[in-house]
Scaffold this active site. Sequence first.
Site: not given
Length: 132
Positions: A47-49, A94, A119
């Site tokens: 749940g981030h990049a 992802r 992020i």
Amino acid sequence: MMYTIIDIPRVKNPKGNLAVVELDTIPFPIQRVYYLYDVPSESKRGGHAHKKLQQLLIPISGSFDVVLKDGENIQRITLNKPNEGLLIPVNVWRELENFTSGAVCLVLASEVYDEDDYIRNYKEFLKYIKEL
């Protein structure tokens, strides 16, 4: 394409197979290694990049799905072969989900942990990649 599948060299043996990750297996020097395990099947991870960090995800045991988003496209990849790794480049959102019982996800990362590289909000991610 938002990802690359990396074949991990393996040595087949009747006593058990051996998979080998060496410096020339992946396109970055490994700065951090961690793994996810005992993830409940209904849970989601990720749940981030990342702005700078690249990752290679390897399903050591069991299987799980990785959902990748680049702001325009969505791709779902099922990882279930311990001799294949999913290379995720920078600036790709992802999410990991659908973990089977006993699944283990090994992560090889190109950078040490840096909170400023993450992020964690999808709307901020979309804004960030539009500004690139």
